[in-house]
Design a protein around this motif. Structure first.
Motif, PDB file in Angstrom:
ATOM      1  N   PRO A  98       4.177 -60.883  58.323  1.00  9.84           N
ATOM      2  CA  PRO A  98       3.567 -60.699  57.086  1.00  9.84           C
ATOM      3  C   PRO A  98       1.900 -60.088  57.556  1.00  9.84           C
ATOM      4  O   PRO A  98       1.392 -59.265  56.985  1.00  9.84           O
ATOM      5  CB  PRO A  98       3.375 -61.997  56.433  1.00  9.84           C
ATOM      6  N   VAL A  99       1.450 -60.803  58.760  1.00 14.07           N
ATOM      7  CA  VAL A  99       0.100 -60.511  58.902  1.00 14.07           C
ATOM      8  C   VAL A  99      -0.007 -58.669  59.492  1.00 14.07           C
ATOM      9  O   VAL A  99      -0.748 -58.026  58.952  1.00 14.07           O
ATOM     10  CB  VAL A  99      -0.538 -61.403  59.962  1.00 14.07           C
ATOM     11  N   THR A 100       1.074 -58.713  60.430  1.00 10.82           N
ATOM     12  CA  THR A 100       1.015 -57.347  60.927  1.00 10.82           C
ATOM     13  C   THR A 100       1.407 -56.469  59.765  1.00 10.82           C
ATOM     14  O   THR A 100       0.910 -55.166  59.662  1.00 10.82           O
ATOM     15  CB  THR A 100       1.882 -57.155  61.873  1.00 10.82           C
ATOM     16  N   PHE A 101       2.343 -56.496  58.988  1.00 10.67           N
ATOM     17  CA  PHE A 101       3.001 -55.830  58.064  1.00 10.67           C
ATOM     18  C   PHE A 101       1.837 -55.287  57.027  1.00 10.67           C
ATOM     19  O   PHE A 101       1.456 -54.354  56.664  1.00 10.67           O
ATOM     20  CB  PHE A 101       4.370 -56.288  57.495  1.00 10.67           C
ATOM     21  N   TYR A 102       1.624 -56.654  56.428  1.00  5.67           N
ATOM     22  CA  TYR A 102       0.579 -56.078  54.960  1.00  5.67           C
ATOM     23  C   TYR A 102      -0.771 -55.770  55.709  1.00  5.67           C
ATOM     24  O   TYR A 102      -1.307 -54.946  54.813  1.00  5.67           O
ATOM     25  CB  TYR A 102       0.734 -57.367  54.103  1.00  5.67           C
ATOM     26  N   GLY A 103      -1.244 -56.369  56.562  1.00  7.40           N
ATOM     27  CA  GLY A 103      -2.537 -56.126  56.986  1.00  7.40           C
ATOM     28  C   GLY A 103      -2.562 -54.466  57.485  1.00  7.40           C
ATOM     29  O   GLY A 103      -3.565 -53.852  57.383  1.00  7.40           O
ATOM     30  N   GLY A 104      -1.330 -54.017  58.219  1.00  3.74           N
ATOM     31  CA  GLY A 104      -1.523 -52.668  58.574  1.00  3.74           C
ATOM     32  C   GLY A 104      -1.370 -51.660  57.507  1.00  3.74           C
ATOM     33  O   GLY A 104      -2.101 -50.943  57.445  1.00  3.74           O
ATOM     34  N   TRP A 105      -0.614 -52.179  56.324  1.00  5.09           N
ATOM     35  CA  TRP A 105      -0.620 -51.107  55.377  1.00  5.09           C
ATOM     36  C   TRP A 105      -1.697 -51.134  54.485  1.00  5.09           C
ATOM     37  O   TRP A 105      -2.128 -50.069  53.995  1.00  5.09           O
ATOM     38  CB  TRP A 105       0.577 -51.468  54.378  1.00  5.09           C
ATOM     39  N   LEU A 106      -2.585 -52.349  54.444  1.00  7.85           N
ATOM     40  CA  LEU A 106      -3.721 -52.482  53.727  1.00  7.85           C
ATOM     41  C   LEU A 106      -4.756 -51.262  54.481  1.00  7.85           C
ATOM     42  O   LEU A 106      -5.208 -50.425  53.564  1.00  7.85           O
ATOM     43  CB  LEU A 106      -4.460 -53.668  53.905  1.00  7.85           C
ATOM     44  N   LEU A 107      -4.913 -51.292  55.858  1.00 12.19           N
ATOM     45  CA  LEU A 107      -5.813 -50.397  56.341  1.00 12.19           C
ATOM     46  C   LEU A 107      -5.347 -48.907  56.122  1.00 12.19           C
ATOM     47  O   LEU A 107      -6.024 -47.908  55.764  1.00 12.19           O
ATOM     48  CB  LEU A 107      -5.788 -50.857  57.875  1.00 12.19           C
ATOM     49  N   VAL A 108      -3.991 -48.833  56.164  1.00  9.79           N
ATOM     50  CA  VAL A 108      -3.586 -47.236  56.071  1.00  9.79           C
ATOM     51  C   VAL A 108      -3.635 -46.913  54.660  1.00  9.79           C
ATOM     52  O   VAL A 108      -4.401 -45.583  54.512  1.00  9.79           O
ATOM     53  CB  VAL A 108      -1.914 -47.309  56.336  1.00  9.79           C
ATOM     54  N   LEU A 109      -3.496 -47.779  53.475  1.00 11.32           N
ATOM     55  CA  LEU A 109      -3.841 -47.323  52.034  1.00 11.32           C
ATOM     56  C   LEU A 109      -5.266 -47.215  51.856  1.00 11.32           C
ATOM     57  O   LEU A 109      -5.658 -46.217  50.818  1.00 11.32           O
ATOM     58  CB  LEU A 109      -3.207 -48.440  51.176  1.00 11.32           C
ATOM     59  N   VAL A 110      -6.050 -47.898  52.474  1.00 11.44           N
ATOM     60  CA  VAL A 110      -7.483 -47.786  52.162  1.00 11.44           C
ATOM     61  C   VAL A 110      -7.884 -46.411  52.965  1.00 11.44           C
ATOM     62  O   VAL A 110      -8.848 -45.807  51.990  1.00 11.44           O
ATOM     63  CB  VAL A 110      -8.326 -48.946  52.570  1.00 11.44           C
ATOM     64  N   ALA A 111      -7.741 -46.271  53.925  1.00 13.53           N
ATOM     65  CA  ALA A 111      -7.879 -44.915  54.655  1.00 13.53           C
ATOM     66  C   ALA A 111      -7.356 -43.778  53.871  1.00 13.53           C
ATOM     67  O   ALA A 111      -8.370 -42.777  53.746  1.00 13.53           O
ATOM     68  CB  ALA A 111      -7.352 -44.935  56.122  1.00 13.53           C
ATOM     69  N   LEU A 112      -6.267 -43.611  53.549  1.00 16.14           N
ATOM     70  CA  LEU A 112      -5.745 -42.660  52.467  1.00 16.14           C
ATOM     71  C   LEU A 112      -6.578 -42.394  51.303  1.00 16.14           C
ATOM     72  O   LEU A 112      -6.783 -41.303  50.928  1.00 16.14           O
ATOM     73  CB  LEU A 112      -4.141 -42.962  52.350  1.00 16.14           C
ATOM     74  N   ALA A 113      -6.783 -43.531  50.575  1.00 16.24           N
ATOM     75  CA  ALA A 113      -7.467 -43.604  49.500  1.00 16.24           C
ATOM     76  C   ALA A 113      -8.795 -42.858  49.673  1.00 16.24           C
ATOM     77  O   ALA A 113      -9.463 -42.059  48.889  1.00 16.24           O
ATOM     78  CB  ALA A 113      -7.740 -44.957  48.648  1.00 16.24           C
ATOM     79  N   ILE A 114      -9.629 -43.364  50.790  1.00 18.93           N
ATOM     80  CA  ILE A 114     -10.931 -42.686  51.140  1.00 18.93           C
ATOM     81  C   ILE A 114     -10.774 -41.045  51.462  1.00 18.93           C
ATOM     82  O   ILE A 114     -11.696 -40.106  50.760  1.00 18.93           O
ATOM     83  CB  ILE A 114     -11.643 -43.322  52.426  1.00 18.93           C
ATOM     84  N   LEU A 115      -9.828 -40.602  52.180  1.00 18.56           N
ATOM     85  CA  LEU A 115      -9.751 -39.536  52.422  1.00 18.56           C
ATOM     86  C   LEU A 115      -9.194 -38.348  51.222  1.00 18.56           C
ATOM     87  O   LEU A 115      -9.663 -37.522  50.997  1.00 18.56           O
ATOM     88  CB  LEU A 115      -8.481 -39.087  53.571  1.00 18.56           C
ATOM     89  N   GLY A 116      -8.178 -39.211  50.250  1.00 16.88           N
ATOM     90  CA  GLY A 116      -7.961 -38.439  49.121  1.00 16.88           C
ATOM     91  C   GLY A 116      -9.262 -38.338  48.254  1.00 16.88           C
ATOM     92  O   GLY A 116      -9.409 -37.085  47.520  1.00 16.88           O
ATOM     93  N   PHE A 117      -9.950 -39.180  48.180  1.00 23.11           N
ATOM     94  CA  PHE A 117     -11.276 -39.148  47.229  1.00 23.11           C
ATOM     95  C   PHE A 117     -12.164 -38.154  47.777  1.00 23.11           C
ATOM     96  O   PHE A 117     -12.807 -37.353  46.886  1.00 23.11           O
ATOM     97  CB  PHE A 117     -11.969 -40.578  47.187  1.00 23.11           C
ATOM     98  N   TYR A 118     -12.371 -38.120  48.984  1.00 21.33           N
ATOM     99  CA  TYR A 118     -13.324 -37.066  49.674  1.00 21.33           C
ATOM    100  C   TYR A 118     -12.741 -35.503  49.634  1.00 21.33           C
ATOM    101  O   TYR A 118     -13.397 -34.852  49.086  1.00 21.33           O
ATOM    102  CB  TYR A 118     -13.482 -37.475  51.250  1.00 21.33           C
ATOM    103  N   ALA A 119     -11.423 -35.617  49.584  1.00 20.28           N
ATOM    104  CA  ALA A 119     -10.800 -34.095  49.479  1.00 20.28           C
ATOM    105  C   ALA A 119     -10.992 -33.659  47.877  1.00 20.28           C
ATOM    106  O   ALA A 119     -11.047 -32.462  47.635  1.00 20.28           O
ATOM    107  CB  ALA A 119      -9.364 -34.496  49.859  1.00 20.28           C
ATOM    108  N   TRP A 120     -11.091 -34.936  46.977  1.00 16.10           N
ATOM    109  CA  TRP A 120     -11.099 -34.630  45.484  1.00 16.10           C
ATOM    110  C   TRP A 120     -12.592 -34.319  45.111  1.00 16.10           C
ATOM    111  O   TRP A 120     -12.844 -33.331  44.556  1.00 16.10           O
ATOM    112  CB  TRP A 120     -10.655 -35.646  44.647  1.00 16.10           C
ATOM    113  N   LYS A 121     -13.444 -35.069  45.686  1.00 20.82           N
ATOM    114  CA  LYS A 121     -14.711 -34.930  45.044  1.00 20.82           C
ATOM    115  C   LYS A 121     -15.795 -34.520  46.029  1.00 20.82           C
ATOM    116  O   LYS A 121     -16.972 -34.121  45.759  1.00 20.82           O
ATOM    117  CB  LYS A 121     -15.199 -36.259  44.475  1.00 20.82           C
ATOM    118  N   GLY A 122     -15.526 -34.734  47.374  1.00 21.05           N
ATOM    119  CA  GLY A 122     -16.547 -34.428  48.337  1.00 21.05           C
ATOM    120  C   GLY A 122     -17.796 -35.303  48.490  1.00 21.05           C
ATOM    121  O   GLY A 122     -17.642 -36.536  47.892  1.00 21.05           O
ATOM    122  N   SER A 123     -19.009 -34.944  49.134  1.00 19.29           N
ATOM    123  CA  SER A 123     -20.118 -35.728  49.156  1.00 19.29           C
ATOM    124  C   SER A 123     -20.887 -35.778  47.771  1.00 19.29           C
ATOM    125  O   SER A 123     -20.710 -34.778  47.064  1.00 19.29           O
ATOM    126  CB  SER A 123     -20.934 -35.377  50.237  1.00 19.29           C
TER     127      SER A 123
END
Length: 357
Positions: A98-123
């Motif tokens: 659980p720690v490796t699986f859910y912790g890894g996906w948490l970081l991946v999803l947060v990073a993807l959300a940030i990249l997606g928001f930046y691609a959508w709105k920029g600074s």
């Protein structure tokens, strides 16, 4: 005739002896004797010995120390596990599961959300042009403390992620030799940078706590945070806005305490803590650190490319009046009215925007 009678008697005695049940060996009087007897009847069968060892009950040892007389921990079960196993194995399964699986996906999803928001709105950019008049945003001491915390946090985060996910992601690419060198270097950096992080976090809390006291307008800011980020809605705030205050109390204070306290337990096992305490401390340390890193990704994004001008504030310590008014209007008004230091217009000798370019 005598010979015939002798043979008949001998045969009759043999028949009686064969009909009598064989005499069983006496029951062993101790576990040691039972194990010795089992080695004669079932060579190599040590199952009863290991069952006794895995009970976790203390046994004799000539080496003094806490838990020295317990070879294997008793059975235990971590959150989400159906079956009980020895505590060490249960911890290993929880770490690699659980720690490796859910912790890894948490970081991946947060990073993807940030990249997606930046691609959508920029600074998030200023609505009005900079004035060229600068206000002191951070003192030299505040900047030194902040960057000490930031750099040590990044080192700890990267080395911790290598130790947790490295064997899954890096080992197949690097091979055993390079990966062993990298993890050994990461472990030593993690252990020796940790005290610096703890001390600098304490200094940061002392320096910034007075400006992170929650105010009524912080609730309005939080309620409209999405409009602020997505549409650039103007939300007045003090020196730090509602989101920064949440980061301060949840991350800088709360999660720092969690990772620091649990990290000290792991860093100094010579304080006679038990293996169970170490395992529980690792669980708290890993989960708190993963959440800390996930939230920090958002803080790093907003402090660099997410909000234009924010990075320069912490790098140079000065901010333009337009930036201060649009993002921290209450603080700007207090500074301009000299209700708090620093205040007023640019003092003599202060840098101007064109000098920072």
């Amino acid at each position: 005739m005598k010979t015939l009678l002798f043979l008949l008697c001998f045969a009759f005695a043999g028949t009686l002896a064969a009909q009598q049940p064989p005499q069983e060996d006496p029951a062993p009087s101790s576990p040691e004797q039972a194990q010795q007897q089992r080695q004669l009847t079932q060579p190599g069968n040590n199952a009863p010995v290991w069952r006794e060892v895995q009970r976790g009950t203390p046994n004799y040892t000539s080496i003094p120390g806490r838990e020295m007389d317990v070879l294997i921990q008793p059975p235990a079960r971590f959150l989400g596990q159906d079956a009980r196993s020895t505590a060490g194995e249960a911890w290993r399964q929880f770490r690699n599961g659980p720690v490796t699986f859910y912790g890894g996906w948490l970081l991946v999803l947060v990073a993807l959300a940030i990249l997606g928001f930046y691609a959508w709105k920029g600074s998030l950019k200023l609505k009005e042009p900079p004035t060229g008049r600068l206000l002191r945003r951070f003192t030299g001491l505040e900047m030194v403390v902040h960057w000490t915390v930031a750099i040590s946090f990044c080192v700890l985060g990267i080395t911790g992620l290598i130790m947790l996910f490295g064997k899954h992601l890096l080992l197949p690419i690097m091979g055993y030799t390079l990966f062993a060198w990298l993890t050994q270097l990461g472990k030593n950096l993690h252990n020796f940078i940790a005290p610096l992080f703890i001390v600098s976090v304490v200094a940061m809390i002392v320096l910034f706590v007075k400006d992170n006291i929650p105010r009524g307008y912080d609730l309005r800011w939080l309620a409209n945070a999405w409009a602020y980020m997505a549409r650039g809605k103007h939300l007045p705030s003090g020196r730090f806005n509602g989101g920064e205050k949440v980061w301060f109390w949840v991350g800088v204070v709360g999660l720092s305490i969690a990772v620091s306290w649990s990290g000290l337990i792991l860093l100094f096992p010579n304080f006679d803590q038990t293996r169970a305490v170490m395992q529980d401390a690792w669980v708290i340390h890993a989960i708190a650190a993963l959440i800390y890193i996930a939230i920090a990704l958002g803080h790093i994004y907003l402090g660099t490319i997410g909000v234009a001008g924010t990075y320069g504030n912490m790098r140079h310590g000065w901010t333009d009046e337009t930036w201060a008014k649009e993002h921290h209007e209450y603080w700007y008004n207090d500074v301009k009215s000299r209700k708090r230091a620093p205040g007023g217009a640019v003092p003599a000798g202060a840098p101007h925007m064109k000098e920072e370019a």
